[in-house]
Write an enzyme that holds these catalytic residues in place. Structure first.
Site, PDB file in Angstrom:
ATOM      1  N   SER A  55      10.842  -4.316   1.505  1.00  0.00           N
ATOM      2  CA  SER A  55      11.379  -5.109   2.228  1.00  0.00           C
ATOM      3  C   SER A  55      10.637  -6.214   1.293  1.00  0.00           C
ATOM      4  CB  SER A  55       9.668  -4.741   3.032  1.00  0.00           C
ATOM      5  OG  SER A  55      10.375  -3.198   3.611  1.00  0.00           O
ATOM      6  N   LYS A 115      -1.180  -8.831  10.698  1.00  0.00           N
ATOM      7  CA  LYS A 115      -1.142 -10.273  10.342  1.00  0.00           C
ATOM      8  C   LYS A 115      -0.490 -10.926   9.236  1.00  0.00           C
ATOM      9  CE  LYS A 115      -6.296 -10.641   7.773  1.00  0.00           C
ATOM     10  NZ  LYS A 115      -5.804  -9.496   7.189  1.00  0.00           N
ATOM     11  N   ARG A 121      10.440   5.693  -5.072  1.00  0.00           N
ATOM     12  CA  ARG A 121      11.276   4.751  -6.016  1.00  0.00           C
ATOM     13  C   ARG A 121      11.201   5.525  -7.435  1.00  0.00           C
ATOM     14  NH1 ARG A 121       9.817   0.096  -2.222  1.00  0.00           N
ATOM     15  NH2 ARG A 121       8.035   0.649  -2.242  1.00  0.00           N
ATOM     16  N   HIS A 158      14.658   2.463   3.530  1.00  0.00           N
ATOM     17  CA  HIS A 158      14.270   2.679   4.550  1.00  0.00           C
ATOM     18  C   HIS A 158      15.037   3.996   5.045  1.00  0.00           C
ATOM     19  CE1 HIS A 158      11.377  -0.163   4.618  1.00  0.00           C
ATOM     20  NE2 HIS A 158      11.036   0.914   4.315  1.00  0.00           N
TER      21      HIS A 158
HETATM   22  P1  ADP Z   1       3.889   0.789   3.001  1.00  0.00           P
HETATM   23  O1  ADP Z   1       3.865  -1.191   3.583  1.00  0.00           O
HETATM   24  O2  ADP Z   1       3.291   2.471   3.569  1.00  0.00           O
HETATM   25  O3  ADP Z   1       4.568   0.557   1.651  1.00  0.00           O
HETATM   26  P2  ADP Z   1       6.497   0.487   3.535  1.00  0.00           P
HETATM   27  O4  ADP Z   1       7.814  -0.069   4.444  1.00  0.00           O
HETATM   28  O5  ADP Z   1       6.652  -0.574   2.119  1.00  0.00           O
HETATM   29  O6  ADP Z   1       5.464   0.583   3.580  1.00  0.00           O
HETATM   30  O7  ADP Z   1       7.655   2.390   2.916  1.00  0.00           O
HETATM   31  C1  ADP Z   1       7.245   2.759   3.702  1.00  0.00           C
HETATM   32  C2  ADP Z   1       7.962   3.516   3.057  1.00  0.00           C
HETATM   33  O8  ADP Z   1       9.214   3.942   2.882  1.00  0.00           O
HETATM   34  C3  ADP Z   1       6.718   3.863   1.715  1.00  0.00           C
HETATM   35  O9  ADP Z   1       6.769   5.660   1.125  1.00  0.00           O
HETATM   36  C4  ADP Z   1       7.973   4.196   1.040  1.00  0.00           C
HETATM   37  O10 ADP Z   1       7.336   4.072  -0.703  1.00  0.00           O
HETATM   38  C5  ADP Z   1       9.841   4.116   1.082  1.00  0.00           C
HETATM   39  N1  ADP Z   1       9.992   3.556   0.817  1.00  0.00           N
HETATM   40  C6  ADP Z   1      10.449   2.194   0.302  1.00  0.00           C
HETATM   41  N2  ADP Z   1      10.918   1.084   0.446  1.00  0.00           N
HETATM   42  C7  ADP Z   1      11.781   2.643  -0.397  1.00  0.00           C
HETATM   43  C8  ADP Z   1      13.106   2.682  -0.850  1.00  0.00           C
HETATM   44  N3  ADP Z   1      13.739   1.283  -1.354  1.00  0.00           N
HETATM   45  N4  ADP Z   1      13.659   3.852  -1.150  1.00  0.00           N
HETATM   46  C9  ADP Z   1      12.834   4.920  -0.746  1.00  0.00           C
HETATM   47  N5  ADP Z   1      11.669   4.914   0.071  1.00  0.00           N
HETATM   48  C10 ADP Z   1      11.764   3.715   0.371  1.00  0.00           C
END
Ligand code: ADP
Length: 165
Positions: free
Chosen positions: A135, A48, A97, A24
């Protein structure tokens, strides 16, 4: 004809950020270099099922983006496009990704365009080192005692340890 001065471009990077990872953060840094203002927006909707309450996710994001002056962190409820309109945003930033992200992201981007055609979704790729990082995997690793060093910022590592360690 003299063109009007361009309005600053506000982008929103929405997500769960439960918790924020170095993937992120990589995307936030890339976005901050391109857009005039970047709002990292935590969606409250799915609270939740989360490991960290929104307040803690916000604190961690604020701590790790502190030095990026055109980045701000916020929480939103309800429809992303309503929030984006309220913020006068022109761009939704999302990360891709691998091919596996693409289908879901495409559906969401097209749906969002239908709701608000004036706002563009922009996809960015993280550095290769983060292309497998999520995550969800970080939480699984932490839960089973694996090291998350290098995958998340230090503050997240500490909070994960306090939560599941
Ligand atoms: P969501 O629940 O909306 O998927 P996330 O917090 O998991 O939210 O991810 C938010 C955004 O960040 C999404 O567009 C996801 O694809 C991107 N993202 C998550 N991890 C990575 C990563 N390692 N590299 C690039 N983008 C990422």
């Amino acid at each position: 004809m003299a063109s009007e001065p361009r309005k600053p471009v506000v982008a929103i990077y929405p997500g769960s950020f439960d918790p924020v990872t170095n993937g992120h953060l990589d995307l936030i840094e890339r976005g901050a270099r391109i857009f005039d203002q970047l709002i990292v927006a935590i969606a409250r909707n799915l609270e939740k099922d989360a490991l960290f309450p929104v307040k803690e996710r916000l604190e961690m994001l604020e701590a790790v983006t502190f030095e990026l002056k055109n980045v701000q962190v916020a929480v939103f409820d309800g429809l992303l496009m309503n929030y984006a309109r309220e913020q006068d945003a022109r761009v939704i930033l999302r990360g891709i990704r691998a091919v596996s992200d693409y289908e879901y992201e495409l559906q969401m981007a097209m749906m969002n365009r239908k709701i608000e055609p004036q706002i563009e979704t922009v996809f960015m790729l993280p550095g290769a080192a983060y292309s497998y990082l999520s995550s969800r995997l970080v939480k699984e690793l932490a839960r089973f005692g694996g090291s998350v060093k290098g995958l998340v910022p230090e503050i997240v590592e500490e909070r994960l340890r306090a939560k599941v360690g």
